[in-house]
Scaffold this motif. Sequence first.
Motif, PDB file in Angstrom:
ATOM      1  N   CYS A   1       0.852  -1.200   0.000  1.00 25.10           N
ATOM      2  CA  CYS A   1       0.000   0.000   0.000  1.00 25.10           C
ATOM      3  C   CYS A   1       0.884   1.245   0.000  1.00 25.10           C
ATOM      4  O   CYS A   1       1.888   1.304   0.707  1.00 25.10           O
TER       5      CYS A   1
ATOM      6  N   CYS B   1       1.237   3.204   5.708  1.00 25.93           N
ATOM      7  CA  CYS B   1       1.941   1.981   5.315  1.00 25.93           C
ATOM      8  C   CYS B   1       3.380   2.253   4.885  1.00 25.93           C
ATOM      9  O   CYS B   1       4.249   1.404   5.034  1.00 25.93           O
TER      10      CYS B   1
ATOM     11  N   HIS C   1      -4.993   5.407   6.141  1.00 21.93           N
ATOM     12  CA  HIS C   1      -4.914   4.163   5.366  1.00 21.93           C
ATOM     13  C   HIS C   1      -6.300   3.726   4.868  1.00 21.93           C
ATOM     14  O   HIS C   1      -6.458   3.362   3.702  1.00 21.93           O
TER      15      HIS C   1
ATOM     16  N   CYS D   1       0.020   4.322   0.950  1.00 21.09           N
ATOM     17  CA  CYS D   1      -0.450   5.414   1.809  1.00 21.09           C
ATOM     18  C   CYS D   1       0.635   5.832   2.808  1.00 21.09           C
ATOM     19  O   CYS D   1       1.607   5.106   3.035  1.00 21.09           O
TER      20      CYS D   1
HETATM   21 ZN   LIG Z   1      -1.903   1.903   3.678  1.00 20.73          ZN
END
Ligand SMILES: [Zn+2]
Length: 423
Positions: free
Chosen positions: A355, A360, A386, A357
């Motif tokens: 991921c 993460c 997230h 984001c």
């Molecule tokens: Zn994430």
Amino acid sequence: MMKVVLSNVVNGCRVGSITELGRHGNRVLEFPGCLLYTRCGAAPHLTYDVLQKVDGLPTGAQLTLPTLAEQHHVVQDFQQGIGKFTGMEDFFQYCSVQDPAVREATGYNFNKGVSVWGSGGRIKLEVADFMAIQKAFCPDWYQCLCDGDTTSPDTSNKRLRKSVDRTLNFLDECLEIHQKSQELKGSEILGVIEGGDLLEERLRSARETCKRPVAGFVLDGFQSFAMERETRKNLLKAVLEVLPEDKPRIIHAASRPDEVLEAVECGVDLFDSSFPFQVTERGCALVFPFSKRAASDVSDETMIHSLDDSSQETTENQQTRGLNEDTLPQRTMFEIDLNDREKYAWDFRPVLPGCSCYCCQNHSRAYIHHLLQTGELLARVLLMMHNFHHYFGFFTAIRESLQQGTFQELKATVTQSQGTNCK
Ligand SMILES: [Zn+2]
């Protein structure tokens, strides 16, 4: 004037954009899509700057009257509308009557109006009160006052008919005030389809609402807990056939990924994003796959394991935390529970490997677990980032799959992670 541009319709799924939107006629909303869920006019836990770090942000934000109605005199004196007041004027503003994240109290609506519940308790809204709030807020769109108190399973047919009649009466009264109002020039009313699980009343509600000059339609009373999925699907299909194709259709509180995909297949365009908020509030993170890449990332053993056995834990966890279904709906198969010490206290991988984001990229599951255990506000900030990122990415994937003719594959990818015991 607002325009709905359909770029593709595949087996009932609509994909396209709404252009020339909003009070200044310069907004574009892509659908199927979702609106940014807000509380008190702001994204939960996130400042404006932090919110900008989330990818795939919707262009529209959803305001809810329960979290804002008590402040309306302040906004009225402010005189520049709710978008400016909350510092969110970059977003197209849509005001809904109830909060999709909160189950509405039943039995408090009355012939002349509707009750919403703010932090100070019950707020009785008659048409005049409701329209005064809209004049103060000046949203781009607002859901007309409506009687959606039909979700309890023992609601009588007589009560369902009443919900349709009242809602049509509210619509006529609101339209009359709306059309004379200077403040609401440029704002548009969305009509509300009621009628509970009674097909005949749903159709009557749809046909009558179509006759009024509304900008779009809200499909009310289809909340997750309100009806079986087959019933919802059949009702939605029947209602959406009656509605004109050139006006947007919004649904509230049916925002779980499986429900979203089913509603898209029925022809629904817009959803709320209360689901990632609820996931955040219970200390969980969305991990369901929606692309081939994500699916292979998710196939690592621990995550499949945690998805498989999540249903057994739910009851136990809810008991220890003293939550009930009304305050926080049960954990679903689409998320992992970072409160779980055994699984995550020493897990140094990101919340969702792969991921992109902020959460993460910078933090581990173990760290989020620690923040949750110590009651730090940062836990909810990072989880919200997230969960929004993941949820908004899911909608981008839906639109791409409809353009590329791969919607059924997407549906299989999303639902394959679910066990048969997932409601
Ligand atoms: Zn994430």
